[in-house]
Design a protein around this motif. Structure first.
Motif, PDB file in Angstrom:
ATOM      1  N   LYS B 290      -6.422  96.917  12.111  1.00 30.92           N
ATOM      2  CA  LYS B 290      -7.301  97.488  11.572  1.00 30.92           C
ATOM      3  C   LYS B 290      -7.378  98.806  12.793  1.00 30.92           C
ATOM      4  O   LYS B 290      -8.142  99.890  13.095  1.00 30.92           O
ATOM      5  N   GLY B 291      -7.388  97.651  14.486  1.00 32.24           N
ATOM      6  CA  GLY B 291      -8.215  98.158  15.025  1.00 32.24           C
ATOM      7  C   GLY B 291      -9.829  97.698  15.287  1.00 32.24           C
ATOM      8  O   GLY B 291     -10.177  97.503  14.922  1.00 32.24           O
ATOM      9  N   GLY B 292     -10.017  98.725  16.722  1.00 31.85           N
ATOM     10  CA  GLY B 292     -11.366  97.664  17.615  1.00 31.85           C
ATOM     11  C   GLY B 292     -11.651  96.207  17.668  1.00 31.85           C
ATOM     12  O   GLY B 292     -13.074  96.140  17.511  1.00 31.85           O
ATOM     13  N   ARG B 293     -10.694  95.612  16.496  1.00 30.77           N
ATOM     14  CA  ARG B 293     -11.817  94.007  16.803  1.00 30.77           C
ATOM     15  C   ARG B 293     -10.262  93.351  17.679  1.00 30.77           C
ATOM     16  O   ARG B 293      -9.656  92.945  17.063  1.00 30.77           O
ATOM     17  N   GLY B 294     -10.697  92.192  18.779  1.00 32.11           N
ATOM     18  CA  GLY B 294     -10.169  91.137  19.098  1.00 32.11           C
ATOM     19  C   GLY B 294      -9.866  90.681  20.320  1.00 32.11           C
ATOM     20  O   GLY B 294     -10.660  91.748  20.775  1.00 32.11           O
ATOM     21  N   GLY B 295      -9.529  90.268  21.257  1.00 32.30           N
ATOM     22  CA  GLY B 295      -8.714  90.419  22.813  1.00 32.30           C
ATOM     23  C   GLY B 295      -8.101  89.252  22.620  1.00 32.30           C
ATOM     24  O   GLY B 295      -7.753  89.012  21.930  1.00 32.30           O
ATOM     25  N   MET B 296      -7.657  89.442  24.423  1.00 31.54           N
ATOM     26  CA  MET B 296      -6.973  88.417  24.948  1.00 31.54           C
ATOM     27  C   MET B 296      -6.999  87.103  24.436  1.00 31.54           C
ATOM     28  O   MET B 296      -5.536  86.799  24.146  1.00 31.54           O
ATOM     29  N   GLY B 297      -7.920  86.374  24.947  1.00 29.36           N
ATOM     30  CA  GLY B 297      -8.336  85.346  24.459  1.00 29.36           C
ATOM     31  C   GLY B 297      -7.841  85.221  22.973  1.00 29.36           C
ATOM     32  O   GLY B 297      -6.650  83.902  22.895  1.00 29.36           O
ATOM     33  N   LEU B 298      -7.773  85.318  22.202  1.00 26.56           N
ATOM     34  CA  LEU B 298      -7.531  85.212  20.894  1.00 26.56           C
ATOM     35  C   LEU B 298      -5.688  85.296  20.738  1.00 26.56           C
ATOM     36  O   LEU B 298      -5.658  84.616  20.394  1.00 26.56           O
ATOM     37  N   THR B 299      -5.549  86.430  21.160  1.00 26.39           N
ATOM     38  CA  THR B 299      -3.894  86.450  21.370  1.00 26.39           C
ATOM     39  C   THR B 299      -3.544  85.116  21.866  1.00 26.39           C
ATOM     40  O   THR B 299      -2.377  84.681  21.859  1.00 26.39           O
ATOM     41  N   LEU B 300      -3.613  84.864  23.114  1.00 28.70           N
ATOM     42  CA  LEU B 300      -3.002  83.564  23.883  1.00 28.70           C
ATOM     43  C   LEU B 300      -3.035  82.611  22.680  1.00 28.70           C
ATOM     44  O   LEU B 300      -2.299  81.876  22.790  1.00 28.70           O
ATOM     45  N   LEU B 301      -4.239  82.049  22.041  1.00 26.84           N
ATOM     46  CA  LEU B 301      -4.050  81.585  21.052  1.00 26.84           C
ATOM     47  C   LEU B 301      -3.250  81.571  20.169  1.00 26.84           C
ATOM     48  O   LEU B 301      -2.668  80.321  19.403  1.00 26.84           O
ATOM     49  N   GLY B 302      -2.909  82.527  19.733  1.00 22.00           N
ATOM     50  CA  GLY B 302      -2.208  82.918  18.939  1.00 22.00           C
ATOM     51  C   GLY B 302      -0.558  82.537  18.841  1.00 22.00           C
ATOM     52  O   GLY B 302      -0.265  82.010  18.284  1.00 22.00           O
ATOM     53  N   ILE B 303      -0.649  83.477  20.357  1.00 23.41           N
ATOM     54  CA  ILE B 303       1.011  82.840  20.988  1.00 23.41           C
ATOM     55  C   ILE B 303       1.298  81.615  21.058  1.00 23.41           C
ATOM     56  O   ILE B 303       2.765  81.367  20.572  1.00 23.41           O
ATOM     57  N   LEU B 304       0.216  80.678  21.772  1.00 20.98           N
ATOM     58  CA  LEU B 304       0.635  79.496  21.964  1.00 20.98           C
ATOM     59  C   LEU B 304       0.794  78.303  20.361  1.00 20.98           C
ATOM     60  O   LEU B 304       1.650  77.587  19.722  1.00 20.98           O
ATOM     61  N   THR B 305      -0.253  79.638  19.055  1.00 22.76           N
ATOM     62  CA  THR B 305       0.031  78.845  17.797  1.00 22.76           C
ATOM     63  C   THR B 305       1.409  78.231  17.653  1.00 22.76           C
ATOM     64  O   THR B 305       1.786  77.490  17.354  1.00 22.76           O
ATOM     65  N   ILE B 306       2.425  79.477  17.545  1.00 23.61           N
ATOM     66  CA  ILE B 306       3.368  80.476  16.929  1.00 23.61           C
ATOM     67  C   ILE B 306       4.009  79.958  18.395  1.00 23.61           C
ATOM     68  O   ILE B 306       5.547  78.594  17.469  1.00 23.61           O
TER      69      ILE B 306
END
Lengths: 323, 341
Positions: B290-306
């Motif tokens: 929906k936008g407005g919430r999140g960040g690069m740190g979280l994205t890095l964790l997501g990238i590593l998870t997948i």
């Protein structure tokens, strides 16, 4: 907004098709009239290709075009269904409506295309089905290669060069597809009775990046690999790149299938692959068969294409014919 | 008003305690997902392959290309948009990079510059359609996805652009792999890290800096959080949105160069469905669509998870059918865990 955009595109598309249909119709009419008049008339061949995303199918169309070029009386109409069954169905119906003299079709799927192809056949248009079959008997002839035989030839060659023993990695095409199943089953028949072990097998979905990924895993698991057998040449190329990144490409041989001129054959010439086994497109044979039909000759219901093996030595003479 | 000013200038120190709590718990859940996947590797180590350095180096290398796409998607998603065109722009960039550096023999800097310019143009075009014509991001970037794929096929002539170059008479001659491709496909630091992984991390750091520390990052959060409020607070909404898409296009172009370097060819079909994986990576990290919430740190964790999930299933030679089901199940577990936050 979405509906507007799509509506506009569809209208534009239909208009384009209409123009195209009119243009082609005029030509094919002329061809048919000349055909009735006797020899020397035009031969209009319509080709419905299921997709041009795969280089092999691009090659098939190129082979058809090259063979047709030698006969000035042939006129070609190509259609690309972009991997959409319903689109291909429409293309077949369009070609029938245009009254082409011979219909070539390389179907995406058997079941949904059986009926439109059958209708064309019933309407008296000779139908040549390429590579993938349709159900039943309502077509003139089927031209295709035998994946199982090619897989077996690869297996027998591998058995010979490995001296009957060793660890093999098999990178499979999509195993839900018939070519994948046949290339795998044939290979296993070919190496049967030897001490060759398939130590790692994975589905790379015909894609080079996937093959490289799976090969990375094979390299991580196995301390010794003697040979990689991939169900297509891009797969074998991806495996080679993975092994080279690990510094282990000299330890093993790489074998692929398809032998397209600018893919597998060129990989063999560059010393990347040790062998590739041709999966012929049948494009040239299709045009030759169309000409035979025009002359009124009887053609067999099924034409199975021969294959060739390309290694560094065989490649110079255009490949070794496989019996 | 004061609160709004603060939230625009310094989202890292959000005044509301609820938001701070949200950030902490989201991070914890993203870490939980990654730990879950890594535990899978410990339980099924594939004859010890999971504990070898090469496996981890491979997992990072393989996650890098899609990871770069995910880094580019982050600003777009933060600003409340979506970019479906990244996979196609990747394919187009791979073809152009291969064409320039293999067939034309262009120097590395020129190839990279041209490809990045093309990526930025694609992004700017999508962004302009979204910002000025007010077309929904899904539709605008869907159109770009189709268009860029067509362009890739046109530019390549329908075949892969490889080191076997057809001459005017149709005969093939072979050229060397260009230095740019060799450099990007190399292993650095004694062979322990792939060059593409470094590119990926560098891009993550740069995009992460813009998101968290730069004014434009505040604007992305503001526009994604509440576009009307952002506009009333003086945020240049259109420029903010366009810039997000430009960054996405630039990242897709960089990913395309990395893809071409690793394949040693430009494949016009490269990157099909990569956009979906990249979006999954961003979302699994906990960044809200929906936008407005999140960040690069979280994205890095997501990238590593997948990335690790992919690698663990691969070293265990899990059949394709089971892989798809397992991936689907684990994505659902991770998404549900994030949903509660």
């Amino acid at each position: 907004m979405l509906r507007n955009t799509l509506g506009f595109t569809r209208r534009g598309f239909l208009l384009g098709l209409l123009v195209l249909a009119c243009a082609c119709k005029g030509e094919s009419k002329g061809g048919a009239a000349a055909g009735e008049g006797g020899k020397g008339g035009k031969l209009v061949i319509g080709m419905s290709q299921c997709n041009l995303g795969e280089p092999w199918r691009v090659q098939m169309n190129a082979d058809i075009a090259a063979a047709a070029k030698e006969h000035p009386e042939i006129e070609l109409i190509f259609k690309d269904a972009q991997n959409d069954t319903l689109k291909q169905r429409a293309h077949v119906e369009e070609l029938v409506a245009q009254k082409v003299d011979v219909l070539l079709v390389s179907p995406k799927e058997a079941q949904p295309l059986t009926e439109p192809v059958g209708k064309a056949f019933d309407a008296g248009i000779p139908v040549i089905v390429l590579d993938r079959a349709v159900l039943g008997e309502r077509y003139t002839t089927f031209i295709g290669a035998d994946n199982k035989k090619i897989g077996r030839a690869a297996g027998e060659w591998v058995k010979k060069v490995l001296g009957g023993k060793g660890k093999v990695v098999e990178l499979k095409g999509l195993m839900t597809s018939t070519p994948g199943q046949d290339r795998s089953a044939g290979f296993r028949e070919g190496i049967a009775g030897s001490e060759i072990e398939i130590a790692f097998e994975a589905d790379m979905k015909w894609l080079e990046p996937e093959a490289r990924k799976e090969m990375d895993s094979a390299l991580a698991r196995l301390s010794k690999i003697d040979l990689v057998y991939a169900h297509n040449d891009p797969g074998a190329h991806g495996a080679y790149l993975a092994a080279r990144a690990a510094g282990r490409e000299k330890e093993m041989k790489f074998v692929g299938i398809d032998a397209l001129p600018h893919e597998g054959v060129s990989y063999v010439e560059q010393g990347i692959l040790d062998a590739t086994f041709q999966y012929p497109t049948g494009g040239r044979e299709a045009v030759e068969t169309a000409l035979r039909i025009r002359k009124g000759e009887a053609v067999p219901k099924r034409i199975t294409l021969g294959s060739r093996r390309f290694t560094k030595e065989d490649g110079k003479k255009g490949g070794e014919v496989i019996e | 008003m004061i609160n709004k000013e603060q939230s625009l200038e310094a989202p890292a120190a959000r005044p509301s305690g609820k938001n701070a709590q949200w950030t902490r718990s989201t991070l914890a859940r993203a870490l939980f997902s990654l730990a879950l996947v890594l535990a899978l590797g410990v339980v099924f180590p594939a004859e010890g392959a999971f504990f070898r350095l090469g496996t981890h180096q491979g997992a990072w290398r393989q996650a890098s290309v899609v990871g770069i796409l995910a880094c580019g998607l982050l600003p777009v998603i933060l600003a409340g948009g979506i970019d479906l065109s990244v996979g196609s722009v990747l394919g187009l960039s791979a073809v152009v990079a291969a064409k320039l550096s293999i067939h034309e023999g262009a120097p590395a800097w020129l190839s990279v510059f041209c490809v990045l310019a093309i990526g930025a143009t694609c992004g700017a075009a999508s962004g302009a359609v979204v910002a000025f014509a007010r077309v929904q991001p899904f539709v605008a970037t869907l159109a770009m996805m189709v268009f860029a794929r067509g362009l890739a096929k046109t530019a390549s002539g329908g075949t892969k652009v490889a080191t076997a170059v057809p001459g005017p008479d149709g005969a093939l001659h072979y050229v060397d792999v260009p230095p740019l491709f060799r450099a990007l496909d190399a292993q650095v630091f004694g062979g322990d890290v792939a060059a593409v992984t470094l590119v990926f991390l560098a891009i993550a750091v740069v995009v992460g800096f813009f998101c968290a520390r730069h004014r434009i990052g505040r604007y992305w959060y503001a526009v994604g959080g509440n576009e009307e409020a952002a506009r009333l607070s003086g945020v240049p909404v259109r420029a903010t949105k366009i810039l997000a898409y430009v960054i996405s296009g630039l990242c897709a172009a960089a990913a395309g160069i990395c893809q071409a370097a690793q394949e040693q060819q430009g494949d016009p079909e490269a990157g099909v469905t990569y956009e979906l994986t990249a979006i999954a990576m961003v979302v699994i990290g906990g960044t809200s669509l929906k936008g407005g919430r999140g960040g690069m740190g979280l994205t890095l964790l997501g990238i590593l998870t997948i990335g690790y999930l992919d690698k663990i299933l691969s070293i265990n030679a899990v059949p394709e059918a089971s892989r798809l089901m397992l991936t689907g199940a684990i994505v659902i577990v991770a998404a549900v865990a994030q949903k509660n936050s």
